[in-house]
Design a protein around this motif. Sequence first.
Motif, PDB file in Angstrom:
ATOM      1  N   GLN A  46      -2.447  -4.120  -9.205  1.00 62.18           N
ATOM      2  CA  GLN A  46      -2.708  -2.443  -8.428  1.00 62.18           C
ATOM      3  C   GLN A  46      -4.225  -3.011  -8.364  1.00 62.18           C
ATOM      4  OE1 GLN A  46      -1.982   1.043 -10.076  1.00 62.18           O
ATOM      5  NE2 GLN A  46      -3.315   2.090  -9.070  1.00 62.18           N
TER       6      GLN A  46
ATOM      7  N   ARG B  62      -3.049   3.317   9.832  1.00 67.89           N
ATOM      8  CA  ARG B  62      -2.791   4.632   9.370  1.00 67.89           C
ATOM      9  C   ARG B  62      -3.995   6.378  10.811  1.00 67.89           C
ATOM     10  NH1 ARG B  62       0.562   8.000   7.945  1.00 67.89           N
ATOM     11  NH2 ARG B  62      -0.675   9.638   6.721  1.00 67.89           N
TER      12      ARG B  62
ATOM     13  N   ARG C 136      -8.634  13.311  -4.054  1.00 68.17           N
ATOM     14  CA  ARG C 136      -6.856  14.404  -3.792  1.00 68.17           C
ATOM     15  C   ARG C 136      -7.636  15.553  -3.228  1.00 68.17           C
ATOM     16  NH1 ARG C 136      -3.418  12.167  -9.320  1.00 68.17           N
ATOM     17  NH2 ARG C 136      -1.402  12.542  -7.410  1.00 68.17           N
TER      18      ARG C 136
ATOM     19  N   TRP D 198      -4.366  -2.120   7.301  1.00 69.12           N
ATOM     20  CA  TRP D 198      -3.477  -0.641   7.370  1.00 69.12           C
ATOM     21  C   TRP D 198      -4.551   0.786   7.644  1.00 69.12           C
ATOM     22  CZ3 TRP D 198      -4.968   3.783   4.740  1.00 69.12           C
ATOM     23  CH2 TRP D 198      -4.179   4.191   3.694  1.00 69.12           C
TER      24      TRP D 198
ATOM     25  N   ILE E  34       1.181  -1.074   0.030  1.00 67.43           N
ATOM     26  CA  ILE E  34      -0.288  -0.064   0.261  1.00 67.43           C
ATOM     27  C   ILE E  34       0.703   1.391  -0.004  1.00 67.43           C
ATOM     28  CG2 ILE E  34      -2.082   1.072   1.450  1.00 67.43           C
ATOM     29  CD1 ILE E  34      -2.751  -1.508   2.280  1.00 67.43           C
ATOM     30  N   ARG E  35       0.708   1.823  -0.878  1.00 70.18           N
ATOM     31  CA  ARG E  35       1.746   3.333  -0.722  1.00 70.18           C
ATOM     32  C   ARG E  35       0.790   4.330  -1.315  1.00 70.18           C
ATOM     33  NH1 ARG E  35       2.633   0.454  -5.907  1.00 70.18           N
ATOM     34  NH2 ARG E  35       1.928   1.633  -7.744  1.00 70.18           N
ATOM     35  N   GLU E  36       1.146   5.743  -0.790  1.00 72.83           N
ATOM     36  CA  GLU E  36       0.235   7.137  -1.811  1.00 72.83           C
ATOM     37  C   GLU E  36       0.418   6.919  -3.186  1.00 72.83           C
ATOM     38  OE1 GLU E  36      -0.454  10.825  -0.061  1.00 72.83           O
ATOM     39  OE2 GLU E  36       1.205   9.769   0.655  1.00 72.83           O
ATOM     40  N   LEU E  37      -0.849   7.197  -3.835  1.00 72.51           N
ATOM     41  CA  LEU E  37      -1.119   7.355  -5.416  1.00 72.51           C
ATOM     42  C   LEU E  37       0.132   8.492  -5.517  1.00 72.51           C
ATOM     43  CD1 LEU E  37      -3.369   6.210  -7.278  1.00 72.51           C
ATOM     44  CD2 LEU E  37      -3.950   8.672  -6.595  1.00 72.51           C
TER      45      LEU E  37
ATOM     46  N   GLU F 137      -6.744  12.321   1.603  1.00 76.01           N
ATOM     47  CA  GLU F 137      -5.271  11.341   1.219  1.00 76.01           C
ATOM     48  C   GLU F 137      -5.746   9.600  -0.372  1.00 76.01           C
ATOM     49  OE1 GLU F 137      -3.044  11.866   5.090  1.00 76.01           O
ATOM     50  OE2 GLU F 137      -3.477   9.573   4.051  1.00 76.01           O
TER      51      GLU F 137
ATOM     52  N   TRP G 150      -4.647   6.243  -1.750  1.00 77.79           N
ATOM     53  CA  TRP G 150      -3.523   5.221  -1.505  1.00 77.79           C
ATOM     54  C   TRP G 150      -4.331   4.228  -2.077  1.00 77.79           C
ATOM     55  CZ3 TRP G 150       0.580   5.571   2.646  1.00 77.79           C
ATOM     56  CH2 TRP G 150       0.295   6.483   2.978  1.00 77.79           C
ATOM     57  N   THR G 151      -2.710   3.432  -3.169  1.00 75.77           N
ATOM     58  CA  THR G 151      -3.466   1.723  -4.098  1.00 75.77           C
ATOM     59  C   THR G 151      -2.973   1.019  -3.614  1.00 75.77           C
ATOM     60  OG1 THR G 151      -2.718   1.477  -6.179  1.00 75.77           O
ATOM     61  CG2 THR G 151      -1.247   2.808  -5.052  1.00 75.77           C
ATOM     62  N   ALA G 152      -3.342  -0.067  -3.348  1.00 74.87           N
ATOM     63  CA  ALA G 152      -3.255  -1.761  -3.368  1.00 74.87           C
ATOM     64  C   ALA G 152      -2.855  -2.317  -4.514  1.00 74.87           C
ATOM     65  CB  ALA G 152      -3.830  -1.629  -1.680  1.00 74.87           C
TER      66      ALA G 152
END
Length: 550
Positions: A453, A493, A434, A489, A397-400, A438, A440-442
């Motif tokens: 993705q 967060r 956005r 997650w 999982i990370r920020e887009l 926030e 986020w994409t997984a």
Amino acid sequence: PALVPAAVPGGAAAVPGRPEPGARGSLALAATFALGNLPLLCAAALDDGDHGGPTVAEAPYHQVLASLQDPSGVFADPAAAVGVVLLRAADLERFGPVDDAVLAELGTAYPAALRALAERTRKPLIVGFLPTAGAAERFVRWEHETAAALAELPGIAVLGPDEWTRHHPVDEPFDARTERLAHLPFTPPFQAAVALRLAEVVRAVRRPAPKVIAVDGDETLWGGVAGELGPDAVDLTGPRALLARRLLQWRAAGALLVLVSNNDEATVRAVLDRPDSPLGVEHFSVLSAAWDPKPDRLAAAAATLGLGVDSFLFLDDNPAEIAKMRDQLPQVLSVTCPAADELDAFLGRLWPLVPAAATAEDTLRAHFYEQERERDAARADGGFEEFLARLELRVDIRELAEEDVPRAEQLVRRTNQFTLRARSADGGDLARWRQRGEVWTAAARDRFGDYGQIGLIAVRAEGDRLDVLAWMLSCRALGRGVEEHLLCWLADRADALGCTKVRLTAERTERNAPARRVVAALGGGRQDDERLEAVTTPDHLRAFRSWSRR
């Protein structure tokens, strides 16, 4: 007979029971001649009465090649939904002679520029060759060769000089006086015919792409009845080979292929195993060769793939089979496939182009379903928790980031089952999330392979509460622990942002029961409520296990 009625005779098919995409977005238009009233006529022909017609953005006169390559031109504009390029080889000599060497260079430059533009923008392009009165043989040859170079490219539809008046007859296409005075070669009736034909193709290329194409065997994918003639005697050439190549293009673009044939399986496999068959057994995510009713088998294929039947397109030569499918599974787009001598024109109407794969996930989709069969075998060997442990699931999982946006937008458009609410009609959901919080994409993988993705989460901190603005998961990731990873997650967060509570809300749609089921299990109400709201703690999210509630 092959297509349901269209707005214009001979036009592209409408999708029964599904709204056609509106005419929002601009149409980028370039030509080697003066356009006259053609932009206005195109806008009028595309006016659907509800959204109005599109804005038509014209490239500078006679600057087609430069416009295709211009990074700030009309074709590069994000508002451009479709690009249209109209060519006549004779126009290349408008301002001076063009010898064979220069003509050959242009024959390479135009396809290269169009291909680069299609790959760069991932938007459909329509390239039309317009007729010329008394064209020189070398110009006719140039147009044929250029059209051939473009014909197999994904994302590009090609229309020949005879396409414009086939369904819209015009007595006289040419106006020698206006061509001499203003380089406007066509009469008003012919301009109208061009606008009508372009409108048909624009609507067709903007139609939502099928996720699954199910196709019949006898007299559809091959000529003849395999059970009577024998697998070695059926015809795989000519128009049948064209259909097979087009199906392979769709597969490369991310569609899944399913074969639904009234035959013995050994017979079907023998046909597909022939050295001259473009399609092999390995190209089909489901191969159903049997004698049970085709609607039942198509529904079973949908269940196997984990997709709704409304994502299927079904092709069959038999009108009775089409009628049966429409009666029993009206959500399926069922289309009668014509005889071989009409197949080429039919495919041009149904699929003026095959889209290029928009994301890496598209190119891997068929391979994923091959891996899924291995997962199913592993699932059958033991209990569900044991299966999950053996999967060795990893979720990243990370920020887009900007490079993630095309796939994220695709998830927003395509996700119908695990989503908290319906998407907005204006297509601006991702941009708003956005701005407000926030995103986020997984991505996920397990020991059998890479899912790509597969998820998107948007959150916003409101005091001591973390609000989940959006949460969507691809259907191929459901039911194997991804939901639990993402809930953990969310808990992490919330802790990182100093929030002691997490709120998830879901609004009922026709198909989002999987998402509502999770929110209900978290204390959000009954699954079938019109609106559910769960406010819970991070520790509760970490302890949640969906399978313990089944």
